[in-house]
Design an enzyme around this catalytic site. Structure first.
Site, PDB file in Angstrom:
ATOM      1  N   ARG A   1      42.739  74.520  16.047  1.00  0.00           N
ATOM      2  CA  ARG A   1      41.615  74.319  17.037  1.00  0.00           C
ATOM      3  C   ARG A   1      42.135  74.098  18.391  1.00  0.00           C
ATOM      4  O   ARG A   1      41.838  74.416  19.304  1.00  0.00           O
ATOM      5  CB  ARG A   1      40.692  73.133  16.674  1.00  0.00           C
ATOM      6  CG  ARG A   1      39.655  73.383  15.647  1.00  0.00           C
ATOM      7  CD  ARG A   1      38.692  72.265  15.599  1.00  0.00           C
ATOM      8  NE  ARG A   1      37.918  72.284  16.772  1.00  0.00           N
ATOM      9  CZ  ARG A   1      36.924  71.375  17.010  1.00  0.00           C
ATOM     10  NH1 ARG A   1      36.673  70.575  16.244  1.00  0.00           N
ATOM     11  NH2 ARG A   1      36.238  71.415  18.373  1.00  0.00           N
TER      12      ARG A   1
ATOM     13  N   ASP B   1      43.955  61.398  23.873  1.00  0.00           N
ATOM     14  CA  ASP B   1      44.499  62.419  22.838  1.00  0.00           C
ATOM     15  C   ASP B   1      45.913  62.422  22.593  1.00  0.00           C
ATOM     16  O   ASP B   1      46.431  63.179  21.939  1.00  0.00           O
ATOM     17  CB  ASP B   1      44.214  63.664  23.603  1.00  0.00           C
ATOM     18  CG  ASP B   1      42.863  64.118  23.844  1.00  0.00           C
ATOM     19  OD1 ASP B   1      42.127  63.489  23.229  1.00  0.00           O
ATOM     20  OD2 ASP B   1      42.414  65.105  24.676  1.00  0.00           O
TER      21      ASP B   1
ATOM     22  N   ARG C   1      29.821  60.105  20.820  1.00  0.00           N
ATOM     23  CA  ARG C   1      30.003  60.821  21.707  1.00  0.00           C
ATOM     24  C   ARG C   1      28.801  61.391  22.270  1.00  0.00           C
ATOM     25  O   ARG C   1      28.464  62.600  22.353  1.00  0.00           O
ATOM     26  CB  ARG C   1      31.044  62.137  21.466  1.00  0.00           C
ATOM     27  CG  ARG C   1      32.278  61.525  21.043  1.00  0.00           C
ATOM     28  CD  ARG C   1      33.283  62.643  20.484  1.00  0.00           C
ATOM     29  NE  ARG C   1      33.735  63.609  21.517  1.00  0.00           N
ATOM     30  CZ  ARG C   1      34.663  64.550  21.614  1.00  0.00           C
ATOM     31  NH1 ARG C   1      34.938  64.895  20.373  1.00  0.00           N
ATOM     32  NH2 ARG C   1      35.064  64.986  22.582  1.00  0.00           N
TER      33      ARG C   1
ATOM     34  N   LYS D   1      44.026  73.801  26.455  1.00  0.00           N
ATOM     35  CA  LYS D   1      42.789  73.959  25.769  1.00  0.00           C
ATOM     36  C   LYS D   1      41.557  73.471  26.408  1.00  0.00           C
ATOM     37  O   LYS D   1      40.699  74.143  26.807  1.00  0.00           O
ATOM     38  CB  LYS D   1      42.635  73.341  24.375  1.00  0.00           C
ATOM     39  CG  LYS D   1      41.297  73.143  23.837  1.00  0.00           C
ATOM     40  CD  LYS D   1      41.502  72.613  22.466  1.00  0.00           C
ATOM     41  CE  LYS D   1      41.209  70.929  22.323  1.00  0.00           C
ATOM     42  NZ  LYS D   1      40.266  70.424  22.625  1.00  0.00           N
TER      43      LYS D   1
HETATM   44  N1  EPU Z   1      30.267  59.238  27.179  1.00  0.00           N
HETATM   45  C1  EPU Z   1      28.922  58.749  27.037  1.00  0.00           C
HETATM   46  N2  EPU Z   1      28.096  59.475  27.432  1.00  0.00           N
HETATM   47  C2  EPU Z   1      28.260  60.680  28.053  1.00  0.00           C
HETATM   48  C3  EPU Z   1      29.670  61.183  28.012  1.00  0.00           C
HETATM   49  C4  EPU Z   1      30.637  60.527  27.501  1.00  0.00           C
HETATM   50  O1  EPU Z   1      28.891  57.552  26.842  1.00  0.00           O
HETATM   51  O2  EPU Z   1      27.284  61.420  28.191  1.00  0.00           O
HETATM   52  C5  EPU Z   1      31.392  58.396  26.597  1.00  0.00           C
HETATM   53  C6  EPU Z   1      32.079  58.938  25.477  1.00  0.00           C
HETATM   54  O3  EPU Z   1      31.513  58.659  24.292  1.00  0.00           O
HETATM   55  C7  EPU Z   1      33.266  58.306  25.400  1.00  0.00           C
HETATM   56  C8  EPU Z   1      33.854  58.440  27.034  1.00  0.00           C
HETATM   57  O4  EPU Z   1      32.489  58.607  27.461  1.00  0.00           O
HETATM   58  O5  EPU Z   1      33.402  57.172  24.790  1.00  0.00           O
HETATM   59  C9  EPU Z   1      34.813  59.447  27.348  1.00  0.00           C
HETATM   60  O6  EPU Z   1      34.175  60.744  26.692  1.00  0.00           O
HETATM   61  P1  EPU Z   1      34.365  62.133  27.651  1.00  0.00           P
HETATM   62  O7  EPU Z   1      32.880  62.681  27.828  1.00  0.00           O
HETATM   63  O8  EPU Z   1      35.352  61.881  28.612  1.00  0.00           O
HETATM   64  O9  EPU Z   1      34.921  63.076  26.471  1.00  0.00           O
HETATM   65  P2  EPU Z   1      34.643  64.501  26.341  1.00  0.00           P
HETATM   66  O10 EPU Z   1      34.542  65.135  27.752  1.00  0.00           O
HETATM   67  O11 EPU Z   1      33.745  64.826  25.366  1.00  0.00           O
HETATM   68  C10 EPU Z   1      37.109  65.583  26.602  1.00  0.00           C
HETATM   69  C11 EPU Z   1      38.197  66.321  25.700  1.00  0.00           C
HETATM   70  C12 EPU Z   1      38.551  65.216  24.474  1.00  0.00           C
HETATM   71  C13 EPU Z   1      39.308  64.084  25.296  1.00  0.00           C
HETATM   72  C14 EPU Z   1      38.083  63.469  26.049  1.00  0.00           C
HETATM   73  C15 EPU Z   1      38.762  62.180  26.554  1.00  0.00           C
HETATM   74  C16 EPU Z   1      37.108  68.339  26.371  1.00  0.00           C
HETATM   75  C17 EPU Z   1      36.974  69.805  25.852  1.00  0.00           C
HETATM   76  N3  EPU Z   1      37.490  67.335  25.609  1.00  0.00           N
HETATM   77  O12 EPU Z   1      35.990  65.163  25.796  1.00  0.00           O
HETATM   78  O13 EPU Z   1      39.591  66.324  24.036  1.00  0.00           O
HETATM   79  O14 EPU Z   1      39.626  63.400  24.088  1.00  0.00           O
HETATM   80  O15 EPU Z   1      37.902  64.217  27.043  1.00  0.00           O
HETATM   81  O16 EPU Z   1      39.870  62.368  27.421  1.00  0.00           O
HETATM   82  O17 EPU Z   1      37.826  68.613  27.269  1.00  0.00           O
HETATM   83  C18 EPU Z   1      40.831  66.638  22.080  1.00  0.00           C
HETATM   84  O18 EPU Z   1      41.125  67.604  22.765  1.00  0.00           O
HETATM   85  O19 EPU Z   1      41.223  66.394  21.046  1.00  0.00           O
HETATM   86  C19 EPU Z   1      39.665  65.953  22.511  1.00  0.00           C
HETATM   87  C20 EPU Z   1      39.029  65.207  21.790  1.00  0.00           C
END
Ligand code: EPU
Length: 418
Positions: free
Chosen positions: A397, A305, A121, A22
């Site tokens: 999802r 995850d 997030r 995904k």
């Molecule tokens: N963060 C910030 N600022 C930002 C971006 C992130 O503070 O601008 C923080 C977040 O709040 C969090 C950390 O950085 O504490 C890591 O978040 P990340 O941005 O890596 O998460 P994401 O990109 O929103 C993806 C996956 C998630 C997975 C996370 C962590 C996708 C579409 N989603 O989310 O997947 O948990 O990386 O590995 O790739 C899932 O599949 O169930 C899922 C939630």
């Protein structure tokens, strides 16, 4: 709305085919905005998040078609540069169109994602990077309104490695003028898969999968040509946890063991036995798992995850395990529901203490997010008696045909209207 009725207590045996990932499918679909013409992608899982991404692209005037894992996306007809609130609120990954839209068209209007069940997030790091690349960014009426003539390469440091932030800025960098360097970049296999897809389109990217990624901008990219996305390591890890918790014996077909290194190490510590099998990897659960501690970390650390599913396993382990969640501040929503199944778990801050019990008992439980649902399914499969998992929308999802796959390996699972 559907619920799953699970009668637990059976060891599950047989073969499970692992679907496409995904979290690789969504950014790669968004990457199709970067090229004029017909993009074709293979092994896209049939998930509601994939449908949402398809709806988002269609709402932008892009032609999107899905046929049994094969996706065709033609962005030549794009006429709208907006990701509306209605779609972003159902799927945060909609924000992945921001980088491609800015790279190719220099304009984007994307609803600011609000908080979600697992944490606040924010996307401040995505926006910081785009600003460094010369974008003019305004926040107005809940939307990010971004403009640029042409993005320019920049040196960008992430305070926290962010998966979708790295992906957005990597896509932005592909068509920027000059070189973009991403430091402390996310190293997840899904980031590398996106980079490989972009390279196949003609992008110049070095270092994906490492903490420093260098992207040399080019003038244009070719459409994606039959790129096949990687198998879903989290789905594979979830089925490993299911083999362990049910004392089963599963062959996982088509997974990439190198992406599962830490998950398998921890499951081995918990007593699971792994063997190479002809078409994949064989996972054999023992009598009773052994308590094992985990701490979630960015890749190559233990993935957040998989935390909820691992916790379900620890609920029936011999001994006490300590589970620390360091990525998201509110990713213990499954704990209250696991307790309804009889688990003994206490939480203090971001640490859960799980005292293993001899067994769990079926009950009605409510899902709160995707991985929490997988955790409850795993727990219900081992619980004695009948469980009802409500609000299965979250599971759909991110897990392709989970109930069908479970039935194929002998589980007593029924999907009914709730
Ligand atoms: N963060 C910030 N600022 C930002 C971006 C992130 O503070 O601008 C923080 C977040 O709040 C969090 C950390 O950085 O504490 C890591 O978040 P990340 O941005 O890596 O998460 P994401 O990109 O929103 C993806 C996956 C998630 C997975 C996370 C962590 C996708 C579409 N989603 O989310 O997947 O948990 O990386 O590995 O790739 C899932 O599949 O169930 C899922 C939630």
């Amino acid at each position: 709305m559907h619920k799953l009725i699970i009668k637990g207590g059976k060891p599950l045996r047989g073969e499970v085919g692992i679907s496409g990932a995904k979290n690789a499918a969504l950014p790669i679909m968004a990457a199709s905005v970067l090229a004029l013409g017909k993009n074709t992608i293979k092994r896209i899982p049939e998930l509601s998040d994939v449908k949402t991404m398809g709806r988002l692209l269609s709402s932008m005037g892009i032609k999107f078609a899905y046929d049994n894992g094969d996706v065709t996306i033609n962005s030549s007809t794009i006429n709208n540069f907006e990701a509306p609130y209605e779609l972003v609120k159902t799927m945060r990954a909609s924000v992945l169109v921001l980088g491609p839209l800015m790279a190719r068209f220099g304009r984007a209007k994307v609803s600011l994602p609000g908080g979600c069940a697992i944490g606040t997030r924010p996307i401040n790091l995505h926006l910081m990077g785009l600003k460094k690349m010369g974008a003019d960014i305004e926040l107005k009426t809940g939307y990010v309104i971004a403009k640029a003539t042409r993005l320019r390469g920049a040196s960008i440091y992430f305070d926290i490695p962010t998966v979708t932030g790295t992906e957005n800025l990597m896509m932005a960098g592909t068509l920027a003028k000059g070189t973009t360097t991403l430091k402390n970049a996310a190293m997840e296999p899904e980031v590398t898969d996106l980079a490989n897809c972009l390279i196949s389109m003609g992008a110049k990217i070095k270092g994906a999968g490492e903490s420093i990624i260098e992207i040399e901008g080019v003038d244009e990219l070719n459409p994606i040509n039959n790129y096949e996305i990687i198998p879903d390591r989290i789905e594979a890890g979830t089925f490993m946890a299911i083999a362990a918790i049910t004392g089963g014996d599963l062959i996982l077909k088509g997974c990439r063991t190198e992406h599962l290194d830490v998950i398998t190490l921890k499951l081995k510590d918990a007593g699971l036995v792994f063997e190479d099998a002809k078409s994949g990897i064989r996972v054999i659960g023992g009598e009773k798992p052994t308590a094992t501690n985990i701490k979630t970390m960015p890749y190559p650390g233990f993935p957040t995850d998989m935390q909820a599913q691992f916790m379900a396993l620890m609920a029936v382990a011999e001994g006490t395990s300590i589970i620390q969640e360091t990525i998201f501040e509110n990713r213990f929503m499954h704990v209250a529901e696991l307790r309804r199944l009889g688990a003994d778990i206490s939480i203090e801050g971001r640490t859960a203490t799980v005292k293993g019990r001899s067994g769990l008992m079926g009950a009605d439980v409510m899902t709160t997010d995707l991985r929490a649902s997988a955790s409850l399914v795993a727990a219900a499969l081992c619980a004695e008696g009948e469980s009802a998992i409500h609000n299965i929308y979250h599971l759909d999802r991110g897990y392709e045909k989970m109930d069908e796959k479970l039935r194929m390996i002998g589980a007593d699972v029924e999907r009914v209207n709730d």
